[in-house]
Design an enzyme around this catalytic site. Structure first.
Site, PDB file in Angstrom:
ATOM      1  N   GLN A 237       0.821  -1.216   0.000  1.00  0.00           N
ATOM      2  CA  GLN A 237       0.000   0.000   0.000  1.00  0.00           C
ATOM      3  C   GLN A 237       0.856   1.267   0.000  1.00  0.00           C
ATOM      4  OE1 GLN A 237      -3.210  -1.956   2.960  1.00  0.00           O
ATOM      5  NE2 GLN A 237      -3.714   0.165   2.493  1.00  0.00           N
ATOM      6  N   ARG A 384      -9.527  -0.216   7.643  1.00  0.00           N
ATOM      7  CA  ARG A 384     -10.515   0.741   7.150  1.00  0.00           C
ATOM      8  C   ARG A 384     -10.818   1.853   8.151  1.00  0.00           C
ATOM      9  NH1 ARG A 384     -14.359  -0.850   2.324  1.00  0.00           N
ATOM     10  NH2 ARG A 384     -14.592   1.234   1.527  1.00  0.00           N
ATOM     11  N   CYS A 385      -9.777   2.488   8.612  1.00  0.00           N
ATOM     12  CA  CYS A 385      -9.960   3.670   9.446  1.00  0.00           C
ATOM     13  C   CYS A 385      -8.619   4.373   9.497  1.00  0.00           C
ATOM     14  CB  CYS A 385     -10.405   3.313  10.844  1.00  0.00           C
ATOM     15  SG  CYS A 385      -9.090   2.740  11.892  1.00  0.00           S
ATOM     16  N   GLU A 760     -13.030   5.338   4.273  1.00  0.00           N
ATOM     17  CA  GLU A 760     -13.078   4.707   5.590  1.00  0.00           C
ATOM     18  C   GLU A 760     -14.316   5.045   6.372  1.00  0.00           C
ATOM     19  OE1 GLU A 760      -9.652   6.580   7.038  1.00  0.00           O
ATOM     20  OE2 GLU A 760      -8.399   4.893   6.505  1.00  0.00           O
TER      21      GLU A 760
HETATM   22  N1  PCD Z   1     -13.683   9.876  -3.644  1.00  0.00           N
HETATM   23  C1  PCD Z   1     -14.540  10.717  -4.342  1.00  0.00           C
HETATM   24  N2  PCD Z   1     -14.921  11.924  -3.771  1.00  0.00           N
HETATM   25  C2  PCD Z   1     -14.480  12.264  -2.547  1.00  0.00           C
HETATM   26  C3  PCD Z   1     -13.637  11.400  -1.819  1.00  0.00           C
HETATM   27  C4  PCD Z   1     -13.248  10.220  -2.410  1.00  0.00           C
HETATM   28  O1  PCD Z   1     -14.968  10.390  -5.454  1.00  0.00           O
HETATM   29  N3  PCD Z   1     -14.835  13.417  -1.990  1.00  0.00           N
HETATM   30  C5  PCD Z   1     -13.230   8.617  -4.250  1.00  0.00           C
HETATM   31  C6  PCD Z   1     -11.722   8.674  -4.471  1.00  0.00           C
HETATM   32  O2  PCD Z   1     -11.338   9.274  -5.591  1.00  0.00           O
HETATM   33  C7  PCD Z   1     -11.318   7.215  -4.375  1.00  0.00           C
HETATM   34  C8  PCD Z   1     -12.313   6.679  -3.342  1.00  0.00           C
HETATM   35  O3  PCD Z   1     -13.458   7.545  -3.380  1.00  0.00           O
HETATM   36  O4  PCD Z   1     -11.509   6.581  -5.605  1.00  0.00           O
HETATM   37  C9  PCD Z   1     -11.692   6.585  -1.928  1.00  0.00           C
HETATM   38  O5  PCD Z   1     -11.064   7.802  -1.651  1.00  0.00           O
HETATM   39  P1  PCD Z   1     -10.357   8.122  -0.265  1.00  0.00           P
HETATM   40  O6  PCD Z   1     -11.363   8.198   0.833  1.00  0.00           O
HETATM   41  O7  PCD Z   1      -9.482   9.277  -0.483  1.00  0.00           O
HETATM   42  O8  PCD Z   1      -9.492   6.852   0.103  1.00  0.00           O
HETATM   43  P2  PCD Z   1      -8.162   6.291  -0.637  1.00  0.00           P
HETATM   44  O9  PCD Z   1      -6.973   6.851   0.061  1.00  0.00           O
HETATM   45  O10 PCD Z   1      -8.294   6.399  -2.074  1.00  0.00           O
HETATM   46  O11 PCD Z   1      -8.295   4.784  -0.279  1.00  0.00           O
HETATM   47  C10 PCD Z   1      -7.978   4.295   1.008  1.00  0.00           C
HETATM   48  C11 PCD Z   1      -9.236   3.704   1.646  1.00  0.00           C
HETATM   49  C12 PCD Z   1      -8.833   2.845   2.801  1.00  0.00           C
HETATM   50  S1  PCD Z   1      -7.813   3.459   3.923  1.00  0.00           S
HETATM   51  C13 PCD Z   1      -9.341   1.601   2.963  1.00  0.00           C
HETATM   52  S2  PCD Z   1      -8.871   0.683   4.279  1.00  0.00           S
HETATM   53  C14 PCD Z   1     -10.315   0.989   2.007  1.00  0.00           C
HETATM   54  C15 PCD Z   1     -11.022   2.118   1.208  1.00  0.00           C
HETATM   55  O12 PCD Z   1      -9.964   2.931   0.681  1.00  0.00           O
HETATM   56  N4  PCD Z   1      -9.640   0.070   1.131  1.00  0.00           N
HETATM   57  C16 PCD Z   1     -10.289  -0.310  -0.018  1.00  0.00           C
HETATM   58  N5  PCD Z   1     -11.783   1.594   0.141  1.00  0.00           N
HETATM   59  C17 PCD Z   1     -11.388   0.457  -0.519  1.00  0.00           C
HETATM   60  N6  PCD Z   1     -12.027   0.079  -1.619  1.00  0.00           N
HETATM   61  C18 PCD Z   1     -11.639  -1.019  -2.287  1.00  0.00           C
HETATM   62  N7  PCD Z   1     -12.342  -1.411  -3.385  1.00  0.00           N
HETATM   63  N8  PCD Z   1     -10.585  -1.770  -1.867  1.00  0.00           N
HETATM   64  C19 PCD Z   1      -9.893  -1.422  -0.765  1.00  0.00           C
HETATM   65  O13 PCD Z   1      -8.862  -2.154  -0.399  1.00  0.00           O
HETATM   66 MO1  PCD Z   1      -6.919   1.647   5.184  1.00  0.00          MO
HETATM   67  O14 PCD Z   1      -6.039   2.739   6.300  1.00  0.00           O
HETATM   68  O15 PCD Z   1      -5.757   0.982   4.240  1.00  0.00           O
HETATM   69  O16 PCD Z   1      -7.095   0.412   6.494  1.00  0.00           O
END
Ligand code: PCD
Length: 804
Positions: A237, A384-385, A760
């Site tokens: 990433q 996812r935060c 997120e």
């Molecule tokens: N957007 C729009 N408008 C606004 C904002 C935003 O349209 N106002 C869109 C953009 O361009 C991109 C999306 O929506 O396409 C998202 O963005 P953002 O919020 O800035 O974010 P990024 O940096 O691009 O990415 C990151 C995130 C995270 S952190 C996670 S866990 C998850 C989410 O992303 N992962 C994933 N989502 C998703 N989806 C998918 N399909 N796969 C994946 O793996 Mo961490 O810290 O890493 O735990």
């Protein structure tokens, strides 16, 4: 000009720029089997690596005998810590300033820990040989409970640092203690608590869980000894950060390392960290002179890489009788497993947990987090935060409910009463953040009106009555959540990872015929960057999005950037893209003025062209300007049309949302039916509404998973009880409810196009919303709080314990 001349609005529509629900360009290859994932990479002579892993959670490694394994046809090498030690690679630095064993060095600290790396000509031979490596273990006492780990006579887990009084984040007060992180004003907060009309207190546990991307982690390392070049394809990433770290650890000069993140099948924070598999593959490639592939299987993924959460949060919230919040106090015991490998910006050992005052104007707050070693896998990633925001949102959104119960008032009203008001932005929170913009009351009223909140409460009250009369065995819960996220790390002055400042970048080249390529320092894992970043540019430079290629993930070609996680791509790389676009436009303006034989100031931008002010029939479209940039000798202007921007954001962005969930709970089976889920998100200026909707659906489904069953659970011996998809809950279409999505738009004042992150948000807001709904179903019977995940058994247990 005549009536068939397209209007500016018609021209803008053709560009498919900001606000267009442009179809995802990457899906053409994804839906036709043309994606190129790590496991699709097949190089001549490629070898395969596989790990011998510890069956024990805590044991001494007495001896390792690899003789039988080496006899398996196809086996090329078996690496142990003893082989890596001369290179200094048997341990590696973690992102949190700790160090972690690459291969077991004398002992193991969690089940599934890497003990030896077998390299063979195919993956089957490697797997067979793994079975034949004889490891003699001597079992040691196991601690999986962070509170027990801090008892005076608890077993010493990290013998390597047992006597070390200082860690990466300050003093350590016990052999299993990692750090204490304190924020806010303790004295003032405790004074408020002591004098308050009402104090609500609760222990809120956010259980250990794990991201579950479709594709697990893996890499192919290829050392070209002739040219001295190392190329690594991997599920990274943050490819540039991996390159720098790989150079620092290995001593190979950075320009001789090329990191490529090809297509990634979901990241979710799982692919931010550096794992032993990467180091072992690189070493094995250097040793054998052949490319080496390592791809973990699902059980390895769940057991050994990158857990998330595992926070025990003791909360106290003070208020006046009529519901005005006066202070928040919180102590967290954070279980980090055997090594501290949390993925957070360096100065934030508990990530952005200090956003825990949430969306409320709370005058004073104090918080302390104690990091603790246990015999569990390392990790602590932002699943996812944005670095522990989800834990913070869960804490405050549960505490608000607990307080509402204690005060005997409606939880929606309690929220409304305490929201930060629109006129208070930019708002500085008691724990030090400056919220950029928000309009919480408008969003809240819209959400409550959309679901018919009053009617829902009336129906719920009726249901309780029928339940009491014995007419039904189903209760109804209404879950409310109002969350504020904090996304877009940087700024560089506050946020770095291993000393690398968290800016991001975009480089644009306009081709002579008016199409373009833009390269970014981020990397899409499914979010659709190739679609959306082209849209930002289309609006900035007037070239149709369809004529712009977006490329990410190759460190030899992309400008340096810190990667994609923490919803930082839009706030940071998105801003860089707009800024680079503006540089292109500035040069284009000079070229246009030259071509039109007027002064620079006499032309103005109009969607996809520069027009002479007051004479709109005299113009140069972007395509013509691009051509001129390459074939006209313009005095004082270099040929070509390119720009690069490195963007250090002045602040983070603070998206927010109002969610409501309605559930029906069967008290006899613990079955929870989600009747309705309404999600209003405000992410400022919306680039692609369709993609946002997809992001919200995906994030809510992950929230559903976490709140309702997804858990990495251990027994007392440290065995992982949920290490396969038989036990680890991943929702399918069957369990996933219908989601209603909605929005308001409150632009970020400091982002060039006003956009905030969104990816997120649905997880951050979704988890407390599902949990609040389940807990709320039992409120009428004196219930206050039950720990997640709310699987059938645990829900049944609430009903059972209440005597229902
Ligand atoms: N957007 C729009 N408008 C606004 C904002 C935003 O349209 N106002 C869109 C953009 O361009 C991109 C999306 O929506 O396409 C998202 O963005 P953002 O919020 O800035 O974010 P990024 O940096 O691009 O990415 C990151 C995130 C995270 S952190 C996670 S866990 C998850 C989410 O992303 N992962 C994933 N989502 C998703 N989806 C998918 N399909 N796969 C994946 O793996 Mo961490 O810290 O890493 O735990």
């Amino acid at each position: 000009m005549n009536e068939i001349t397209p209007t500016p609005a018609e021209r803008a529509e053709k560009l498919k720029g900001l606000g267009s629900s442009r179809k995802r360009v990457e899906d053409v290859r994804f839906t036709q089997g043309k994606g190129n994932y790590v496991d699709d990479i097949k190089l001549p002579g490629m070898l395969f690596g596989d790990f011998v892993r510890s069956p024990y959670a805590h044991a001494r490694v007495v001896s390792i005998d690899a003789e039988a394994a080496k006899q398996v046809p196809g086996v090329v090498a078996v690496l142990t810590a003893a082989d890596l030690a001369p290179l200094g690679l048997h341990w590696m630095p973690t992102l949190a300033g700790d160090k972690q064993m690459v291969l077991a060095d004398g002992k193991v600290l969690f089940q599934g820990q890497e003990v030896a790396f077998v390299v063979a000509t195919d993956r089957y031979a490697a797997a067979d040989a793994v079975e034949l490596v004889e490891v003699d273990y001597e079992e040691l006492p196991v601690v999986t409970d962070p509170f027990k780990a801090l008892e005076p006579d608890a077993p010493v887990l990290r013998e390597d640092i047992a006597d070390q009084k200082e860690g990466a984040h300050g003093a350590r007060r016990h052999h299993n203690h990692i750090f204490t992180w304190e924020q806010g004003d303790r004295e003032a907060t405790e004074k408020v608590l002591a004098e308050a009309d009402v104090v609500a207190e609760e222990m809120i546990y956010y259980h250990r869980t794990h991201p579950c991307p479709l594709e697990t982690c893996g890499c192919v390392a290829s050392m070209d000894k002739v040219n001295g070049k190392l190329t690594v394809w991997g599920t990274f990433q943050a490819p540039h950060a991996v390159r720098t770290v790989a150079s620092l650890i290995s001593g190979i000069a950075e320009h001789n390392i090329r990191i490529i993140s090809p297509d990634i099948g979901g990241g979710f924070g799982n692919k931010v960290g550096v794992y032993p598999g990467y180091i072992c593959s690189i070493v094995a490639s250097i040793v054998t002179g052949k490319p080496v592939k390592w791809v973990e299987d699902r059980m390895e993924n769940l057991m050994a890489t990158a857990f998330a959460r595992d926070y025990w949060m003791q909360g106290k919230i003070a208020a006046t009788k009529d519901g005005r919040i006066t202070g928040l106090w919180c102590h967290v015991t954070a279980d980090h497993g055997g090594f501290d490998a949390c993925a957070d910006p360096t100065k934030f050992p508990a990530g952005f947990f200090n956003i825990c005052t949430g969306s409320y104007d709370i005058p004073v707050a104090w918080l302390a987090v104690d990091g603790v070693y246990t015999n569990k896998a390392p990790g602590g990633v932002a699943y996812r935060c944005s670095f522990r925001v989800t834990e913070a949102a869960y804490l405050i959104e549960r505490m608000i409910e607990v307080l509402a119960i204690k005060l005997g008032i409606d939880a929606a009203e309690l929220r409304r009463k305490n929201f930060i008001r629109k006129d208070q932005f930019p708002y500085r929170s008691a724990l030090g953040w400056e919220y950029d913009s928000g309009d919480y009351h408008t969003a809240w009223d819209k959400a409550l009106a959309a679901v018919g909140y009053e009617d829902l409460r009336a129906e719920q009250a009726d249901r309780v009555e029928s339940f009491r009369r014995g007419e039904t065995r189903k209760l109804m819960g209404v879950g409310l959540t109002f969350f504020t996220e904090i996304v877009g790390a940087g700024p560089v002055k506050n946020c770095d990872i291993l000393g690398l400042g968290m800016f991001d970048s975009c480089e644009i080249r306009i081709h002579p015929t008016g199409s373009a390529i833009a390269r970014l320092g981020t990397i899409s894992q499914g979010q659709g960057h190739a679609t959306t970043f082209a849209q930002i540019l289309a609006s900035e430079i007037g070239i149709p999005a369809d004529n712009i290629t977006i490329e990410e993930g190759d460190t030899d070609t992309a400008p340096y950037g810190l990667g994609t996680y923490g919803s930082r791509s839009t706030p940071v790389a998105g801003a860089a893209t707009a800024m680079a676009g503006r540089k292109i436009r500035a040069k284009a303006q000079m070229i246009a003025a030259y071509l039109l034989e007027v002064h620079d100031d006499d032309v103005e931008w109009d969607v996809d062209r520069f027009v002479v002010k007051g004479a709109p029939e005299r113009f140069k479209a972007m395509a013509e300007i691009a051509f001129a940039a390459y074939n006209q000798a313009i005095p004082g202007i270099e040929p070509g049309l390119e720009a690069v921007s490195y963007y250090d954001p002045p602040n983070m962005t603070y998206p927010f949302g109002a969610y409501v969930c309605v559930v029906d709970v069967d008290v006899d089976t613990g079955q929870v039916d989600i009747r309705r889920f309404y999600a209003l998100d405000d992410c400022g200026t919306r680039i692609n509404p369709m993609i946002i909707e997809g992001q919200v659906h995906g994030g809510l489904t992950e929230a559903l998973a976490i709140a309702m069953g997804q858990e990495i659970a251990y027994d007392e011996l440290g065995n992982v009880k949920t290490g396969t998809l038989m036990d680890f809950f991943v929702p399918t279409a069957w369990e996933t409810p219908h989601y209603e999505t909605d929005w308001t738009t409150t632009p970020s004042p400091h982002h060039p196009i006003g956009a905030k992150g969104v990816g997120e948000s649905p997880n951050v807001g979704g988890v407390p919303c599902f949990s609040n709904a389940v807990n709320d179903a039992f409120r009428a019977f004196g219930h206050v709080h039950a720990h997640m995940p709310h699987d059938h058994w645990r829900v049944w247990k609430i009903a059972h314990d209440l005597g229902l």
